[in-house]
Design an enzyme around this catalytic site. Sequence first.
Site, PDB file in Angstrom:
ATOM      1  N   ASP A 155       0.854  -1.269  -0.122  1.00 13.45           N
ATOM      2  CA  ASP A 155       0.013   0.108  -0.144  1.00 13.45           C
ATOM      3  C   ASP A 155       0.996   1.264  -0.133  1.00 13.45           C
ATOM      4  OD1 ASP A 155       0.857  -0.999   2.633  1.00 13.45           O
ATOM      5  OD2 ASP A 155      -0.811   0.560   3.603  1.00 13.45           O
ATOM      6  N   GLU A 209      -0.796  -1.819   5.202  1.00  8.54           N
ATOM      7  CA  GLU A 209       0.086  -2.243   6.252  1.00  8.54           C
ATOM      8  C   GLU A 209      -0.022  -0.534   7.066  1.00  8.54           C
ATOM      9  OE1 GLU A 209       2.973  -0.981   8.998  1.00  8.54           O
ATOM     10  OE2 GLU A 209       3.218  -0.271   7.193  1.00  8.54           O
TER      11      GLU A 209
HETATM   12 ZN   LIG Z   1       5.016   3.751   6.492  1.00  8.47          ZN
HETATM   13 ZN   LIG Z   2       6.391   1.067   5.581  1.00 10.31          ZN
END
Ligand SMILES: [Zn+2]
Ligand SMILES: [Zn+2]
Length: 409
Positions: free
Chosen positions: A94, A152
Site C-alpha cells: 500500500d 500496512e
Molecule cells: Zn510507512
Molecule cells: Zn512502511
Amino acid sequence: MTFTINSPNSVKSLNLDNIRSQIKALQPELVTWRRRIHQKPELGFQEEITADFIAEKLREWSIPHQTGIAKTGIVAMIEGAKPGKVRAIRADMDALPIQEANEVPYRSQHDGKMHACGHDGHTAIALGTAYYLSQHKEELHGTVKIIFQPAEEGPGGAKPMIEEGVLENPNVEQIFGLHVWNNLPLGTVGVRSGALMAAVECFRCKIMGRGGHGAMPDQTIDSIVVASQIVNALQTIVARNINPIDSAVVTVGEFHAGTALNIIADSAFLSGTVRYFNPNLESVIQQRLESIISGICESHGARYDLDYWQLYPATINDPKMAELVRSVATEVVETPMGVVPECQTMGGEDMSFFLQKVPGCYFFLGSANPDKGLAYPHHHPRFDFDESVLAMGVEIFVRCIEASGKINN
Ligand SMILES: [Zn+2]
Ligand SMILES: [Zn+2]
C-alpha cells in the site's frame, strides 16, 4: 517485457556463488516493476492495479496463486522438488495519502497518493524472489509462500489475511519480511533478536467542562486548563511509571479547543499515540492514562469520553531466525558498515501479527544514499530510495530460503 536470464544454459542451482550473478541480472527488471508500481500508488485495501500487476506476473511465470485475500491480498506458492519446511515471505503493497514532490520520470500519477514508505520496493523484491525461486524449483527444499499484503499503513491487512488462512494449508513454519530503510545507509542491514519495532496504541479523548465568559472563570469549568494538565501529567507515565530499562513513548498529537479569545472553552479534544517494546506493558500504559485523565477531570468537575485501542503489537523477532538473517546479511552486504547490531525503532508494523503466529524475522535494508539525494525520511513527499537495494533484498530472501529449507536445520 522479456527475461534474458532464463536462457536454456542458465545454471539452475541454488549454489551460493550463482545466486548473486543471477539476481544481479534481474536488477533492471526489479527497477522496472518498482517504478511501474510507484507510478500507480493505491491506499490500503484499494491496491487493485497493484494486485492485478502482481497476478499478471505470477501468471506469466506459471506460479500458482490466490487473489482477493483480505480484499486485495495475494498469496503465491512455490513448491520445491525436495522435501523441506514451509516458509513465507511477506511484502506490503500500500501507499500513503501524500502528494509526491519528486520530479522523476516515474513519479506518482495518482494525485494525492504516493509510495512514500517504499512498499513499492517491497513488492518488487517479493516478485523478484518469487520469480527466482520458481526458476529453481528442482533445488528448492520445501515450499515458499509469497504473501502480498494490503493496508500496512492502516488499518492493517496482516490480521485479516491471517484470519482468512494464509498461514495454513500448508502451515507456515517460518516467515521473513523486510523494510527498505532510509534511516540506514545503503549497504547495511538492521536486525536484532527480540523487539525490532514497537507496539502501537492510539487514543482519542474529549474533555467536557462548562463554557462561559472569559472574564468570569469562577462560573465555568475551563476545559483548556483541565486538558493542559492532562497533557503534562501524561508525560509522567514514561518518566515515573515505566521501568527506565524499558522504552516507551506517550505522544499527544492533537489538542483542539476554543473558539474566541474571550470565551472559556466548553470542551477540548486530545488524541495521541503510545509506543513500547515490552509486551508486559500492554495494559499498564492504558490503565495509567485513563486513571490520570479520570483523576484530573474529577478534581475539576469535568467529564471525559476516552477511546483507546491497540493497533499493532510489537514486532518481535525469533532469536534463531534473527541469527539466520544476520549471518546471511553479513555475506550479502559486504560493506564495512555491514550489519547494524541492536537496531530498533519506535515505529510500528503489522508484520507483528505474522510473527505472533510463527517464528520469523523482520529486518531493515539500509536504502539511503545522500550522494544521490536519496535520504529523505519515510512518509516525506520527497522520499525515494537507492534502487540497488532491490537486488540486495532478493538475494537476502533467496539465501534465507536456501539456508532454512532442510527439515533438520
Ligand atoms: Zn510507512
Ligand atoms: Zn512502511
